[in-house]
Design an enzyme around this catalytic site. Structure first.
Site, PDB file in Angstrom:
ATOM      1  N   ASP A  36       0.825  -1.214   0.000  1.00  0.00           N
ATOM      2  CA  ASP A  36       0.000   0.000   0.000  1.00  0.00           C
ATOM      3  C   ASP A  36       0.858   1.263   0.000  1.00  0.00           C
ATOM      4  O   ASP A  36       0.326   2.366  -0.063  1.00  0.00           O
ATOM      5  CB  ASP A  36      -0.907   0.018   1.236  1.00  0.00           C
ATOM      6  CG  ASP A  36      -2.229  -0.697   0.983  1.00  0.00           C
ATOM      7  OD1 ASP A  36      -2.373  -1.278  -0.106  1.00  0.00           O
ATOM      8  OD2 ASP A  36      -3.102  -0.686   1.866  1.00  0.00           O
ATOM      9  N   ASP A 294      -8.980  28.064 -39.477  1.00  0.00           N
ATOM     10  CA  ASP A 294      -8.585  26.774 -38.910  1.00  0.00           C
ATOM     11  C   ASP A 294      -9.622  26.263 -37.924  1.00  0.00           C
ATOM     12  O   ASP A 294     -10.019  25.101 -37.963  1.00  0.00           O
ATOM     13  CB  ASP A 294      -7.224  26.899 -38.201  1.00  0.00           C
ATOM     14  CG  ASP A 294      -6.071  26.864 -39.181  1.00  0.00           C
ATOM     15  OD1 ASP A 294      -6.271  26.300 -40.281  1.00  0.00           O
ATOM     16  OD2 ASP A 294      -5.000  27.384 -38.863  1.00  0.00           O
ATOM     17  N   GLY A 429      -8.304  17.204 -41.486  1.00  0.00           N
ATOM     18  CA  GLY A 429      -8.275  16.958 -42.929  1.00  0.00           C
ATOM     19  C   GLY A 429      -8.046  15.492 -43.255  1.00  0.00           C
ATOM     20  O   GLY A 429      -8.657  14.606 -42.681  1.00  0.00           O
ATOM     21  N   MET A 430      -7.123  15.253 -44.196  1.00  0.00           N
ATOM     22  CA  MET A 430      -6.844  13.885 -44.642  1.00  0.00           C
ATOM     23  C   MET A 430      -5.421  13.493 -44.287  1.00  0.00           C
ATOM     24  O   MET A 430      -4.760  12.745 -45.001  1.00  0.00           O
ATOM     25  CB  MET A 430      -7.062  13.786 -46.154  1.00  0.00           C
ATOM     26  CG  MET A 430      -8.493  14.043 -46.588  1.00  0.00           C
ATOM     27  SD  MET A 430      -8.672  13.927 -48.361  1.00  0.00           S
ATOM     28  CE  MET A 430      -8.375  12.185 -48.625  1.00  0.00           C
TER      29      MET A 430
END
Length: 508
Positions: A36, A294, A429-430
């Site tokens: 503990d 953006d 985006g991509m």
């Protein structure tokens, strides 16, 4: 009883140890079995402290179970008092040691006879409260102990400081970006012409707690730790408190206006509107960025938020109100304070989830398929399995979320950090698809069985190969849609034929 393999908030003794180890020259004796005492390792690793963690374990072993632990505990307290010369020793029981049902207050009383420093028992119910509740209670207990001690000795501070001043309450070790928030809050107070009277518990001396009544008001930046102490000081000395978390442009301004109201009611004459406008326009970039091209690309994207009350509520408001992002659901693991959370976020999200079951949270995320997740370290793991980006906004957190650089979440500089975190958490985006086209992207075949532990779907090699042909930025969604289609029709194994059937079913 349910086996927990992940806990959002730790057991009570962790909260007590966080408070004790935050103060200067305070030592904690943890009455616990071997195992503990992981707090020492956790704090020294995560906080990167130069000093050792002031926690000693008084081990409960088979000999203690047979004969009792009174002499050992008392000996450990007096030994540490002689070795370390602390101002205060806090005896901290644990759930395991509480099973012994020993009179720990008697141990404290006996040790106090020989110890030169103060000795007290952390009086929290280890079966009914978690880490955050115990931390709140322990801080209140220590403050009350030293206020009453100063009152008896006749050296309790009287009257307020000449200039407006504040106590900042709730900055602790292992808190999410607490050290950086503290720097930003001190800077903010200085800009407002407000003196910082005390910051507790982090870096504070218990001998200075008698000066807490001198402040004009108390600031509690985090709802989880500090409210009990602020309410106690209000009851005892009439000191008002401000508990509006200054995260995001809107809430930071609201916090400052509340501070203005509180100190003007006590005889000051300040107007912070020009300061708010100046900071919003020229220091914080959040207002400008929210109107940029953006950020507009993120408008309407779906997100989920989960964490402690303070950070989950703040991020939900920022996403919905300041950045135009659709919060599908917001949740917290602070079940004991659920009503407050619902009241704060209900108008900014479609659904509110109150749960400390990480499996249920993972399923809730998979169900809505958000564009981004904002949560704890556990939600980051969920996001990896679902191929959904995640920004970490609350404890529990990984060592990478204890940055060495300056990254506050509070104040106007904090708004910049939060906006960066939000923007960079979305897959934009991509980018994934382009990385695959031009190389350099990891396209390993990783097929998980979903978030739920009871999922038994399998994929044939042909189906896996077909899935890997799907562009990365939509692959996770195709996988989840296919598995959902299969489950609805009790299909145990996904083949290429099943994939095409699922595609036809959704009209893709």
């Amino acid at each position: 009883m349910k086996l927990a393999y992940w806990m959002y908030a730790g057991p009570a003794h962790i909260g007590t140890l966080r408070i004790a180890s935050s103060f200067k020259n305070v030592h904690a004796i943890m009455h616990a079995p071997l195992g503990d005492d992981y707090f020492n390792v956790m704090r020294s690793m995560l906080e990167r402290e130069r000093n050792f963690t002031p926690v000693t374990a008084s081990i409960v072993d088979r000999h203690v179970l047979a004969r009792g632990s009174q002499e050992r505990v008392v000996d450990n307290i007096t030994r540490k008092d002689k070795e370390e010369h602390p101002d205060l020793i806090v005896l901290t029981p644990t759930c395991t040691s509480s099973i012994l049902q020993e009179d720990l207050q008697n141990f404290v009383d006996r040790a106090q006879l020989d110890a030169k420093g103060d000795v007290m028992l952390a009086d929290v119910n280890h079966y009914r409260v978690n880490e955050l509740q115990a931390a709140d209670r322990t801080l209140h207990q220590i403050v009350q102990y030293y206020i009453e001690k100063a009152r008896k000795q006749g050296n309790l501070a009287e009257g307020k400081t000449e200039k407006p001043s504040v106590n900042i309450i709730g900055i602790t070790t292992l808190g999410f970006h607490n050290q950086h928030d503290c720097i930003e809050l001190k800077r903010l107070m200085a800009d407002l012409g407000i003196e910082v009277n005390q910051i507790i518990p982090e870096g504070a001396s218990v001998n200075n707690l008698k000066n807490l009544p001198k402040a004009w008001f108390n600031l509690v930046p985090y709802r989880e730790i500090g409210l009990m102490t602020a309410k106690y000081l209000q009851e005892e000395f009439g000191t008002p408190y401000v508990d509006i978390t200054p995260m995001g442009v809107v809430e930071t301004a609201r916090c400052i206006r509340k501070i203005q109201q509180v100190i003007n009611e006590q005889g000051a004459d300040v107007d912070y509107e020009d300061f708010i406008n100046e900071q919003t326009l020229h220091v914080s970039q959040a207002a400008w960025f929210s109107r940029s091209i953006d950020c507009q690309n993120l408008t309407g994207k779906k997100a989920v938020v989960f964490g402690d009350n303070t950070h989950a509520a703040a991020l939900t408001k920022i996403l919905a109100r300041e950045m135009g992002i659709h919060v599908v659901w917001a949740g917290t693991y602070c079940k004991y304070d659920a009503d407050w959370f619902r009241e704060q976020v209900s108008e900014y999200c479609d659904e509110v989830i109150i749960s400390d079951d990480n499996g249920a949270i993972g399923d809730a995320i998979a169900r809505v398929e958000p564009s981004a997740i904002f949560g704890t370290q556990m939600e980051r793991h969920v996001g990896k399995r679902l191929d959904i980006p995640c920004g970490v906004i609350a404890s529990p957190i990984h060592i990478q979320n204890f940055p060495i650089g300056y990254k506050p979440f509070c104040g106007y500089e904090g708004t910049n950090q939060i906006v960066d975190l939000i923007y960079n958490s979305f897959t934009l985006g991509m980018e994934d698809h382009l990385l695959e086209i031009f190389g350099g992207h990891d396209t390993k075949e990783v097929i998980t069985k979903g978030i739920s532990a009871d999922s038994d779907l399998g994929w044939t090699k042909e189906a896996q190969a077909e899935l890997n042909k799907v562009p990365g930025f939509v692959r996770g969604k195709v996988k989840r849609n296919t598995e959902k289609f299969a489950r609805e029709r009790n299909i145990a194994q996904i083949t290429v034929e099943v994939m095409y059937a699922a595609k036809e079913a959704v009209g893709a």
